[in-house]
Scaffold this active site. Structure first.
Site, PDB file in Angstrom:
ATOM      1  N   HIS A   1       0.828  -1.224   0.000  1.00  0.00           N
ATOM      2  CA  HIS A   1       0.000   0.000   0.000  1.00  0.00           C
ATOM      3  C   HIS A   1       0.854   1.263   0.000  1.00  0.00           C
ATOM      4  O   HIS A   1       0.368   2.327  -0.361  1.00  0.00           O
ATOM      5  CB  HIS A   1      -1.042  -0.027   1.129  1.00  0.00           C
ATOM      6  CG  HIS A   1      -0.548   0.371   2.478  1.00  0.00           C
ATOM      7  ND1 HIS A   1      -0.238  -0.538   3.469  1.00  0.00           N
ATOM      8  CD2 HIS A   1      -0.310   1.584   3.011  1.00  0.00           C
ATOM      9  CE1 HIS A   1       0.154   0.121   4.554  1.00  0.00           C
ATOM     10  NE2 HIS A   1       0.128   1.405   4.304  1.00  0.00           N
TER      11      HIS A   1
ATOM     12  N   ASP B   1      -0.038  -7.587   1.699  1.00  0.00           N
ATOM     13  CA  ASP B   1       0.450  -6.199   1.656  1.00  0.00           C
ATOM     14  C   ASP B   1       1.985  -6.126   1.697  1.00  0.00           C
ATOM     15  O   ASP B   1       2.571  -5.801   2.725  1.00  0.00           O
ATOM     16  CB  ASP B   1      -0.165  -5.437   2.842  1.00  0.00           C
ATOM     17  CG  ASP B   1       0.049  -3.934   2.754  1.00  0.00           C
ATOM     18  OD1 ASP B   1       0.510  -3.457   1.705  1.00  0.00           O
ATOM     19  OD2 ASP B   1      -0.249  -3.247   3.749  1.00  0.00           O
TER      20      ASP B   1
ATOM     21  N   SER C   1       4.200   2.131   8.188  1.00  0.00           N
ATOM     22  CA  SER C   1       3.917   1.036   7.257  1.00  0.00           C
ATOM     23  C   SER C   1       5.133   0.581   6.484  1.00  0.00           C
ATOM     24  O   SER C   1       5.953   1.395   6.062  1.00  0.00           O
ATOM     25  CB  SER C   1       2.852   1.462   6.251  1.00  0.00           C
ATOM     26  OG  SER C   1       1.602   1.354   6.842  1.00  0.00           O
TER      27      SER C   1
HETATM   28  N1  ARG Z   1      -1.344   2.021   7.255  1.00  0.00           N
HETATM   29  C1  ARG Z   1      -0.397   2.682   8.101  1.00  0.00           C
HETATM   30  C2  ARG Z   1       0.715   3.304   7.283  1.00  0.00           C
HETATM   31  O1  ARG Z   1       0.534   3.439   6.111  1.00  0.00           O
HETATM   32  C3  ARG Z   1       0.097   1.798   9.214  1.00  0.00           C
HETATM   33  C4  ARG Z   1      -0.925   1.637  10.224  1.00  0.00           C
HETATM   34  C5  ARG Z   1      -0.536   0.718  11.313  1.00  0.00           C
HETATM   35  N2  ARG Z   1      -1.512   0.887  12.312  1.00  0.00           N
HETATM   36  C6  ARG Z   1      -1.527   0.262  13.482  1.00  0.00           C
HETATM   37  N3  ARG Z   1      -2.434   0.588  14.335  1.00  0.00           N
HETATM   38  N4  ARG Z   1      -0.643  -0.667  13.767  1.00  0.00           N
HETATM   39  O2  ARG Z   1       1.686   3.799   7.770  1.00  0.00           O
END
Ligand code: ARG
Length: 280
Positions: free
Chosen positions: A83, A136, A233
């Protein structure tokens, strides 16, 4: 260039459209001393495999262009989240982002320690599903090698590091509060591997994603408080000295009853046809 990596991996080359965007507004910030939410400052020498993904063209220079994390699993091979390569995140297809770089060996984003390495090829998992968030991960092939000491080994299927309750640490430069306070320096947070049942219960299917035990790993603290957050992420979740997960998604950050969801590394190995031994 991208062709070459695709052939090496003997897998079709597909870029995924859509999916979760990165800095998303999250409600209800959790009180935490610092990072990754509930974490502690780390010098990159303690986790030299943790790298920052950067594009100053897209994200500006105030945080050296950092927008995601990544992990060195080979001297020229970095794993990150699929992503992170979304068009919605990058504003363009990843291979068109001229200044996409991996920053290694740097704790403080604005220092000039360590190295910035150009990305030579990008391979996004074609089976990544932006609705569930399953699969992912993406593979970045670097133009120049990182030091051999920067590489971490990956935990294969059946590795005891995946067992519930195993102590693990997640690293990144992401939001430290859940409300958009991005860290300028690397942090880590100690979490525990949680039973799949906990995430299945928390994420049966909804706007954030759907927990799938085969491709995802559940980790956090039952009471909340310590977690990864936006901007982390693609970064590493490490247990017993081996890579077990990549930061992927969650509802909020550090909320009780909403553990962090990680890309399961044994599934990455299976998909890529890699053994647990590191690629070059
Ligand atoms: N989707 C987020 C990013 O792009 C990461 C989120 C992780 N969230 C969590 N509560 N562990 O950085």
């Amino acid at each position: 260039m991208r062709r070459r990596l695709a052939r090496a991996l003997a897998l079709p080359l597909t870029l995924v459209a859509a999916g979760a965007a990165i800095p998303q507004a999250t409600a209800a910030p959790v009180a935490a001393d610092s990072i990754v939410v509930g974490g502690f400052p780390v010098d990159v020498s303690q986790s030299p495999y943790t790298v920052a993904l950067s594009s100053r063209d897209r994200f500006g220079g105030t945080r050296a262009g950092q927008f995601c994390g990544g992990v060195a699993v080979g001297r020229t091979t970095v794993l990150t989240a699929a992503h992170c390569m979304d068009k919605e995140v990058l504003g363009t297809a990843p291979e068109r982002l001229r200044d996409l770089r991996v920053i290694a060996g740097r704790t403080e984003l604005l220092s000039d320690r360590g190295q910035e390495v150009a990305v030579r090829a990008i391979w996004v998992n074609p089976t990544y599903d932006g609705v569930t968030n399953s699969g992912d991960f993406a593979v970045l092939s670097l133009a120049d090698p990182l030091p051999a000491t920067s590489v971490i080994g990956m935990a294969g299927a059946g590795d005891p590091a995946y067992r519930s309750d195993t102590a693990a640490t997640v690293y990144g430069w992401g939001d430290t509060t859940g409300s958009g306070s991005y860290a300028g320096s690397l942090h880590g947070a100690r979490v525990r591997v949680q039973p799949d049942a906990l995430c299945e219960q928390a994420y049966p299917g909804g706007s954030h994603g759907t927990y799938r035990a085969e491709t995802m790993l559940c980790a956090g603290e039952v009471a909340g408080g310590r977690d990864a957050c936006q901007g982390d992420s693609g970064g590493p979740l490490v247990a017993e000295g081996r890579l077990i997960g990549l930061v992927s998604w969650g509802a909020g950050c550090g909320w009780a009853g909403s553990p962090g969801v990680y890309t399961r590394i044994s599934d990455v190995l299976r998909t890529l046809g890699w053994s647990a031994a590191s690629p070059s």
